[in-house]
Design an enzyme around this catalytic site. Structure first.
Site, PDB file in Angstrom:
ATOM      1  N   ASP A 101       0.860  -1.166   0.000  1.00  0.00           N
ATOM      2  CA  ASP A 101       0.000   0.000   0.000  1.00  0.00           C
ATOM      3  C   ASP A 101       0.907   1.230   0.000  1.00  0.00           C
ATOM      4  O   ASP A 101       1.728   1.388   0.895  1.00  0.00           O
ATOM      5  CB  ASP A 101      -0.869  -0.022   1.279  1.00  0.00           C
ATOM      6  CG  ASP A 101      -2.225   0.598   1.069  1.00  0.00           C
ATOM      7  OD1 ASP A 101      -2.281   1.671   0.450  1.00  0.00           O
ATOM      8  OD2 ASP A 101      -3.229   0.016   1.533  1.00  0.00           O
ATOM      9  N   ASP A 198      -3.043   4.776  -2.394  1.00  0.00           N
ATOM     10  CA  ASP A 198      -4.055   5.411  -1.559  1.00  0.00           C
ATOM     11  C   ASP A 198      -4.517   6.750  -2.153  1.00  0.00           C
ATOM     12  O   ASP A 198      -3.689   7.556  -2.590  1.00  0.00           O
ATOM     13  CB  ASP A 198      -3.427   5.640  -0.177  1.00  0.00           C
ATOM     14  CG  ASP A 198      -4.447   5.994   0.881  1.00  0.00           C
ATOM     15  OD1 ASP A 198      -5.377   5.203   1.081  1.00  0.00           O
ATOM     16  OD2 ASP A 198      -4.299   7.056   1.512  1.00  0.00           O
ATOM     17  N   HIS A 310     -11.341  -2.289   3.846  1.00  0.00           N
ATOM     18  CA  HIS A 310     -11.246  -1.883   5.254  1.00  0.00           C
ATOM     19  C   HIS A 310     -11.906  -0.541   5.519  1.00  0.00           C
ATOM     20  O   HIS A 310     -11.726   0.024   6.600  1.00  0.00           O
ATOM     21  CB  HIS A 310      -9.762  -1.804   5.613  1.00  0.00           C
ATOM     22  CG  HIS A 310      -9.055  -0.774   4.773  1.00  0.00           C
ATOM     23  ND1 HIS A 310      -8.891  -0.924   3.408  1.00  0.00           N
ATOM     24  CD2 HIS A 310      -8.533   0.434   5.084  1.00  0.00           C
ATOM     25  CE1 HIS A 310      -8.292   0.152   2.927  1.00  0.00           C
ATOM     26  NE2 HIS A 310      -8.057   0.991   3.918  1.00  0.00           N
TER      27      HIS A 310
HETATM   28  C1  GLC Z   1      -7.945   5.676   2.016  1.00  0.00           C
HETATM   29  C2  GLC Z   1      -7.769   4.500   2.930  1.00  0.00           C
HETATM   30  C3  GLC Z   1      -8.354   4.837   4.263  1.00  0.00           C
HETATM   31  C4  GLC Z   1      -7.598   6.021   4.826  1.00  0.00           C
HETATM   32  C5  GLC Z   1      -7.580   7.175   3.843  1.00  0.00           C
HETATM   33  C6  GLC Z   1      -6.552   8.197   4.207  1.00  0.00           C
HETATM   34  O1  GLC Z   1      -9.267   5.966   1.756  1.00  0.00           O
HETATM   35  O2  GLC Z   1      -8.326   3.357   2.340  1.00  0.00           O
HETATM   36  O3  GLC Z   1      -8.327   3.757   5.136  1.00  0.00           O
HETATM   37  O4  GLC Z   1      -8.177   6.437   6.017  1.00  0.00           O
HETATM   38  O5  GLC Z   1      -7.260   6.772   2.542  1.00  0.00           O
HETATM   39  O6  GLC Z   1      -5.268   7.688   3.992  1.00  0.00           O
END
Ligand code: GLC
Ligand code: CA
Length: 530
Positions: A101, A198, A310
């Site tokens: 990630d 992300d 998640h």
């Molecule tokens: C994405 C992730 C999430 C996180 C956000 C900020 O949406 O999947 O879990 O809180 O980015 O990094």
């Protein structure tokens, strides 16, 4: 037609792991990297050939690892650099791929770059983030409140699209682009096979417009993944904004940007907003899936197939019937999604039909989004009403520790888990599902095995078919072989099958053959087509 590397990605079955909640091997109640390595054979048996590991970098965990303090180190609770090397090694030995990630939009406020940046306006890191004397617009943080935070040290405001502890990086600064290229290269040298990226749609900003798809987005993504060192990688960008033309451009193979994107149109089903349920039928899910499938296929692009992650409550708790017909709902959705054309992503726990959990108090939650939301909600409703909303939409539904079995510790830990287990852990767990007559797990295993063995289901084309109301049907075809899929959305339903339906390849009702006539609730059938 998909060619080259993109064509290979059609047979990737990627399992998403939330390491904190996967398996604890050292008895501290927190999942760790060794826990992932310990389960590789389990994943192989399910038919998985790749994993996407949620962030495992050093982090203060304000947003569970999406606030990175050091991109080149492992979070203490998760283990060491040696543990990740061992994991990569063990995966490659089994012919499996690993996707990390990458979090390029923001860092933790504890990251060295930010610690330096906040000191003064004229140090080498001063322009690594966005600083303002006054907020330039009224952008709100995704987790509630203003997206601008005043910093005493610097005497200015910085932008944080997410939590206060997640300052946004300034990609307009060429030094930031270089830093992030170096981070990517570091992990490529470690042997990883790709990245899930992300909130990729947010790294280029337009402060006079919306906080996504800024003017330099293509250029920045290309700088990361269009280089000789990175072109071969599998990359999937998380893209919340629903804009088909942008998605198509980013996924176009000739641009060397991303292999594919996550699009959330179909996941936004069964809710008015993230925390508010609205009853919705399977038909709506199908309409959305099918529209995206057709739009991506039209341009020869790779689509990404998933139901859960998640960041949401479980999909089967928003659609169908996750109580009396949990097995039927879970398997019907699986067939509808994973027999389409694209790279498959399965989230931990999904393979045995996990559903939403039901807690009484906000103390039993961990997630920053849920806690901030709860504080807002109780201003206008009772705590019971507010907690019901959090139980429905909260991200902790999918973040609670894995239920490998129904015993104490659920096979996850020998200690107190870092967050309470699902309230349904004794009923919905892997061991129990595998022993059941109707097993979601066995259905997933059989489905993935069928996909592997059937080119029509991986590289094959997709065409919608029409069998009337209350069901969906489609044909997948490659190299002269054709597969026909039917999913019933209703209770009992009379469905007229085409004459050409041949051998039954897969059924969620244990049938050996299937003829025109009655389909049971959420029954699916997959045929060879003559
Ligand atoms: C994405 C992730 C999430 C996180 C956000 C900020 O949406 O999947 O879990 O809180 O980015 O990094
Ligand atoms: Ca541990």
């Amino acid at each position: 037609m998909l060619t080259g590397k993109f064509r290979d990605f059609l047979s990737w079955h990627i399992y998403q792991i939330y390491p904190r909640s996967f398996l604890d091997t050292n008895g501290d109640g927190i999942g760790d990297l060794r826990g992932v390595t310990a389960k590789l054979d389990y994943l192989k048996e399910l038919g998985i050939n790749a994993i996407w590991l949620c962030p495992c970098y050093k982090s203060p965990n304000e947003d569970n690892g999406y606030d990175v303090e050091d991109y080149r180190d492992i979070m203490d609770e998760f283990g060491t650099m040696d543990d990740i090397r061992e994991l990569i090694d063990q995966m490659h030995k089994r012919g499996m791929k690993i996707i990390m990630d990458l979090v390029p939009n923001h860092t933790s406020s504890r990251h060295k770059w930010f610690q330096e940046s906040r000191k003064s306006k004229d140090n080498p890191y001063s322009d690594y983030y966005y600083w303002f004397d006054a907020p330039p617009n009224d952008w709100q943080s995704m987790f509630g409140g203003s997206a601008y935070q005043f910093d005493e040290g610097r005497g200015q405001y910085y932008l944080h699209t997410y939590a206060v502890g997640q300052p946004d990086l300034n990609w307009e600064n060429p030094a930031v682009v270089k830093e992030m290229q170096a981070v990517v290269d570091f992990w490529v040298d470690m042997g990883v096979d790709g990245f899930r990226v992300d909130v990729i749609d947010q790294i280029s900003k337009d402060f006079n417009g919306a906080n996504c798809f800024g003017p330099r987005l293509h250029e920045f993504i290309h700088a990361l993944f269009g280089r000789d060192k990175t072109k071969h990688l599998f990359t999937v960008g998380e893209c919340w904004a629903d804009n088909i033309e942008e998605v198509r451009r980013h996924a176009a193979p000739e641009r060397d940007e991303l292999s594919t994107l996550f699009q959330f149109d179909h996941q936004d089903i069964g809710r008015a907003d993230k925390f508010t349920y609205v009853p919705t039928g399977m038909q709506e899910l199908w309409n959305r899936l099918c529209a995206w499938q057709e739009r991506m296929q039209e341009n020869g692009l790779l689509y990404s197939l998933f139901t859960d992650n998640h960041d949401n409550g479980w999909l089967i708790s928003r659609i169908g019937n996750d109580k009396q017909l949990r097995y039927e709902t879970a398997t019907c959705v699986a067939a509808m999604v994973y027999l389409l054309r694209g790279a498959c992503f399965i989230y931990q726990g999904q393979e045995f039909g996990m559903t939403n959990s039901c807690h009484d108090s906000i103390e039993e939650f961990d997630d920053v989004e849920s806690k901030n939301m709860y504080a807002e909600l109780i201003k206008t409703m009772t705590p019971e009403q507010a907690i019901a909303k959090i139980n429905f939409g909260g991200r902790d539904n999918t973040r609670r520790p894995m239920c490998w079995n129904g015993g104490e510790g659920c096979g996850f830990t020998t200690a107190k888990p870092w967050m309470p287990f699902h309230t349904l852990a004794d009923k919905i767990n892997l061991e129990r599902d595998q022993a059941a007559e109707k097993s979601v797990w066995r259905f997933y295993r059989d489905l993935l095995a069928l996909r592997c063995a059937t080119p029509a289901l991986t590289v094959g084309s997709f065409a919608k078919a029409d069998l009337g109301e209350g069901c969906c049907a489609f044909v997948r075809e490659a190299e002269g072989s054709k597969v026909f899929v039917v999913c019933n959305f209703e209770q009992e339903n009379q469905i007229r099958l085409p004459e050409s339906c041949g051998k039954l390849l897969l059924s969620n009702y244990g049938h050996k053959e299937k003829k025109t006539g009655c389909f049971q609730p959420f029954e699916i059938a997959v045929f060879e087509l003559n």
